[in-house]
Design an enzyme around this catalytic site. Structure first.
Site, mmCIF file in Angstrom:
data_model
loop_
_atom_site.group_PDB
_atom_site.id
_atom_site.type_symbol
_atom_site.label_atom_id
_atom_site.label_comp_id
_atom_site.label_asym_id
_atom_site.label_seq_id
_atom_site.Cartn_x
_atom_site.Cartn_y
_atom_site.Cartn_z
ATOM 1 N N SER A 47 0.982 -1.140 -0.094
ATOM 2 C CA SER A 47 0.298 0.070 -0.079
ATOM 3 C C SER A 47 0.936 1.173 0.092
ATOM 4 O O SER A 47 2.050 1.102 0.512
ATOM 5 C CB SER A 47 -0.994 0.087 1.192
ATOM 6 N N TYR A 70 -2.644 -0.263 10.277
ATOM 7 C CA TYR A 70 -2.449 -0.581 8.957
ATOM 8 C C TYR A 70 -1.185 0.055 8.510
ATOM 9 O O TYR A 70 -0.342 -0.720 7.859
ATOM 10 C CB TYR A 70 -3.543 0.054 8.229
ATOM 11 N N LYS A 128 1.732 -2.325 6.909
ATOM 12 C CA LYS A 128 2.100 -2.143 5.698
ATOM 13 C C LYS A 128 3.732 -1.823 5.729
ATOM 14 O O LYS A 128 4.359 -1.924 4.642
ATOM 15 C CB LYS A 128 1.197 -1.289 5.209
HETATM 16 N N1 LIG Z 1 -8.380 -0.513 -1.505
HETATM 17 C C1 LIG Z 1 -7.421 0.290 -1.269
HETATM 18 O O1 LIG Z 1 -7.671 1.735 -1.158
HETATM 19 C C2 LIG Z 1 -6.053 -0.086 -1.078
HETATM 20 C C3 LIG Z 1 -4.979 0.674 -1.301
HETATM 21 C C4 LIG Z 1 -3.851 0.230 -1.047
HETATM 22 C C5 LIG Z 1 -3.581 -1.209 -0.695
HETATM 23 N N2 LIG Z 1 -4.548 -2.024 -0.617
HETATM 24 C C6 LIG Z 1 -4.446 -3.482 -0.284
HETATM 25 O O2 LIG Z 1 -5.028 -4.196 -1.308
HETATM 26 C C7 LIG Z 1 -5.218 -5.552 -0.829
HETATM 27 C C8 LIG Z 1 -6.629 -6.081 -1.251
HETATM 28 O O3 LIG Z 1 -7.396 -4.864 -0.566
HETATM 29 P P1 LIG Z 1 -8.933 -4.560 -1.251
HETATM 30 O O4 LIG Z 1 -8.965 -3.061 -1.267
HETATM 31 O O5 LIG Z 1 -9.002 -5.482 -2.553
HETATM 32 O O6 LIG Z 1 -9.722 -4.873 -0.190
HETATM 33 P P2 LIG Z 1 -11.144 -5.749 -0.190
HETATM 34 O O7 LIG Z 1 -11.533 -5.877 1.450
HETATM 35 O O8 LIG Z 1 -12.020 -5.202 -0.987
HETATM 36 O O9 LIG Z 1 -10.852 -7.212 -0.694
HETATM 37 C C9 LIG Z 1 -9.856 -8.102 0.298
HETATM 38 C C10 LIG Z 1 -10.313 -9.636 0.114
HETATM 39 O O10 LIG Z 1 -9.142 -10.383 0.867
HETATM 40 C C11 LIG Z 1 -9.825 -11.118 1.576
HETATM 41 N N3 LIG Z 1 -9.371 -11.526 2.830
HETATM 42 C C12 LIG Z 1 -9.423 -10.806 3.992
HETATM 43 N N4 LIG Z 1 -8.532 -11.307 4.849
HETATM 44 C C13 LIG Z 1 -8.112 -12.513 4.290
HETATM 45 C C14 LIG Z 1 -7.274 -13.551 4.876
HETATM 46 N N5 LIG Z 1 -6.988 -13.458 6.204
HETATM 47 N N6 LIG Z 1 -7.240 -14.555 3.968
HETATM 48 C C15 LIG Z 1 -7.562 -14.491 2.771
HETATM 49 N N7 LIG Z 1 -8.245 -13.723 2.433
HETATM 50 C C16 LIG Z 1 -8.619 -12.660 3.153
HETATM 51 C C17 LIG Z 1 -11.464 -10.698 1.811
HETATM 52 O O11 LIG Z 1 -12.460 -11.874 1.921
HETATM 53 C C18 LIG Z 1 -11.532 -9.849 0.465
HETATM 54 O O12 LIG Z 1 -12.141 -10.696 -0.511
HETATM 55 C C19 LIG Z 1 -4.901 -5.530 0.601
HETATM 56 O O13 LIG Z 1 -3.720 -5.913 0.986
HETATM 57 C C20 LIG Z 1 -5.123 -3.987 0.757
HETATM 58 O O14 LIG Z 1 -4.206 -3.658 1.860
HETATM 59 C C21 LIG Z 1 -5.843 -1.605 -0.918
#
Ligand SMILES: NC(=O)c1ccc[n+]([C@@H]2O[C@H](COP(=O)([O-])OP(=O)(O)OC[C@H]3O[C@@H](n4cnc5c(N)ncnc54)[C@H](O)[C@@H]3O)[C@@H](O)[C@H]2O)c1
Length: 254
Positions: free
Chosen positions: A133, A146, A150
């Protein structure tokens, strides 16, 4: 380079599902992992992949995922360690929450690399894409767990890259700012910063398309929001000024 054998964790929704769809559209066979079994099954059915539900923060589940994927695909070219969680709160956040976030955001990557890298070292290498992230390069106001986890994930990514680059294993760190997924909209996160990030947010499909291109090259950082490179540079060049700016932002939220 084409990746025909791909695993994506946390691929039942959000960025992970978009990655699974993009790599499947590019011809890959994809193993879809998620803690939510129904979500994993649904994405797998849609893309003609296989669901292997499980907890990315559990070493036993990660080992099983890698065993099943390796057998089913005859190896793994690209492992997208994408699952992650976001909790709001500061240092007073309960230990159980710190621990859960640490397991999913950091130890998941330790477990995956621990299970996978020996196989890759014996079988010609592979590519390890960690969804970190921009919070791992900067900070996320409103969420200490977080920001801290991260940063730790990025530290691990750098260490793995520096250690294995010459041995056929390429490690890349995907560091987006806002992406329009449930994580951003469900509001259990750092809501003030989330609403700020929402203005420049990308769609998960856009991020997946950028990742699809980025894995053709070897750049360590994949920055879907290019301005993050500039913020990261400012942070390194003048930490006092950068932190002063972050504190000003914090005060504007209060
Ligand atoms: N959305 C954002 O703005 C953003 C920005 C930067 C980084 N990220 C990172 O991107 C990645 C994906 O995030 P997202 O936005 O798609 O989130 P999201 O919550 O929409 O999707 C995450 C998915 O991971 C699954 N999950 C959660 N815990 C889990 C576990 N212990 N084992 C297996 N699956 C698990 C959830 O069920 C969900 O389907 C994460 O690492 C998040 O930190 C997201």
């Amino acid at each position: 380079m084409t990746y025909s054998r791909v695993v994506v964790t946390g691929a039942g929704g959000g960025i992970g599902a978009a990655l699974a769809r993009r790599f499947a559209a590019g011809g890959a066979r994809v193993i879809v992992n998620d803690l939510n079994a129904a979500a994993a099954e649904s994405v797998a059915a849609e893309i003609g992949g296989r669901a292997v539900p499980g907890d990315a923060g559990s070493e036993a589940d990660v080992r099983r995922l890698i065993d099943v994927a390796w057998d089913e695909l005859g190896g793994i070219d690209l492992f997208c360690a994408n699952a992650g969680v976001l909790s709001s709160g500061g240092e007073a956040t309960p230990d159980e929450v710190w621990q859960r976030d640490f397991n999913v955001n950091v130890m998941a990557h330790v477990y995956a690399s621990r299970a996978l890298f020996p196989r890759w070292l014996d079988n010609g290498g592979g590519r390890f894409l960690m969804t970190v992230s921009a919070a791992g390069l900067l900070t996320l106001l409103g969420s200490a767990p977080y920001s801290v986890t991260k940063h730790a994930a990025l530290g691990l990514a750098e260490w793995l890259r520096a250690t294995y680059q010459h041995r056929g294993i390429t490690v890349q760190a995907l560091c987006p700012q806002g992406v329009r997924t449930d994580m951003m909209t469900r509001g259990d996160g750092a809501s003030a910063s989330s609403s700020l990030l929402a203005s420049g947010a990308l769609e998960p499909d856009e991020v997946a398309a950028m990742v699809f291109e980025a894995v053709q090259g070897d750049s360590f950082l994949i920055l879907p929001h290019p301005e993050v490179a500039e913020y990261y540079q400012r942070r390194a060049t003048d930490p006092d000024r950068w932190l002063g700016g972050m504190n000003k932002l914090q005060r504007s939220f209060e």
